[in-house]
Design a protein around this motif. Sequence first.
Motif, PDB file in Angstrom:
ATOM      1  N   LYS A  35     -18.211   3.868   7.190  1.00 53.08           N
ATOM      2  CA  LYS A  35     -17.309   4.807   7.859  1.00 53.08           C
ATOM      3  C   LYS A  35     -18.088   5.965   8.476  1.00 53.08           C
ATOM      4  CE  LYS A  35     -13.088   4.125   5.126  1.00 53.08           C
ATOM      5  NZ  LYS A  35     -12.195   4.790   4.149  1.00 53.08           N
ATOM      6  N   ALA A  44      -7.807   7.040   4.839  1.00 51.06           N
ATOM      7  CA  ALA A  44      -7.063   6.080   5.659  1.00 51.06           C
ATOM      8  C   ALA A  44      -5.721   5.815   4.977  1.00 51.06           C
ATOM      9  CB  ALA A  44      -7.858   4.792   5.823  1.00 51.06           C
ATOM     10  N   GLU A  46      -2.975   4.534   5.905  1.00 55.10           N
ATOM     11  CA  GLU A  46      -2.378   3.214   6.119  1.00 55.10           C
ATOM     12  C   GLU A  46      -3.019   2.168   5.209  1.00 55.10           C
ATOM     13  OE1 GLU A  46      -5.920   3.652   8.589  1.00 55.10           O
ATOM     14  OE2 GLU A  46      -4.165   4.929   8.386  1.00 55.10           O
ATOM     15  N   ARG A  47      -4.314   2.295   4.967  1.00 53.55           N
ATOM     16  CA  ARG A  47      -5.004   1.372   4.056  1.00 53.55           C
ATOM     17  C   ARG A  47      -4.514   1.589   2.627  1.00 53.55           C
ATOM     18  NH1 ARG A  47      -6.901  -2.996   1.787  1.00 53.55           N
ATOM     19  NH2 ARG A  47      -8.824  -2.716   0.648  1.00 53.55           N
ATOM     20  N   GLU A  48      -4.371   2.839   2.232  1.00 56.01           N
ATOM     21  CA  GLU A  48      -3.885   3.118   0.879  1.00 56.01           C
ATOM     22  C   GLU A  48      -2.459   2.614   0.699  1.00 56.01           C
ATOM     23  OE1 GLU A  48      -4.659   7.052  -0.527  1.00 56.01           O
ATOM     24  OE2 GLU A  48      -6.793   6.911  -0.037  1.00 56.01           O
ATOM     25  N   GLU A  50      -1.140   0.105   2.216  1.00 53.21           N
ATOM     26  CA  GLU A  50      -1.232  -1.358   2.129  1.00 53.21           C
ATOM     27  C   GLU A  50      -1.660  -1.781   0.728  1.00 53.21           C
ATOM     28  OE1 GLU A  50      -2.946  -5.097   1.760  1.00 53.21           O
ATOM     29  OE2 GLU A  50      -4.304  -3.401   1.975  1.00 53.21           O
TER      30      GLU A  50
END
Length: 100
Positions: A35, A44, A46-48, A50
């Motif tokens: 990163k 992130a 959105e990653r968390e 998900e």
Amino acid sequence: MNLDDWRSRINDLDNQILRLLNQRAEAVLHVGDLKRRQGAPIYAPEREAEIFRRLTTTNSGPLTAEAIGAIWREVLSASRALESPMTIAYFGPQATFTHQ
């Protein structure tokens, strides 16, 4: 099994969890390095999100979705801390009690 047997089993599981958490942390260090090199943000959301969705969907219990969320919030928080060193700001020059 008696109480000592169950406690021994729990200790073994704790050791396995610790080993896996450290393996995860090693992977996180690599992700953080990538990163930084790519100029991507450490956090992130959105990653968390998900990760939370995936874990709560695949969870077969007896832990509740809320418990899984609480545990993984801590894991992800520790992971973010590994990816990026903490920055602390303070008012005034050092050694003037404003940096404590």
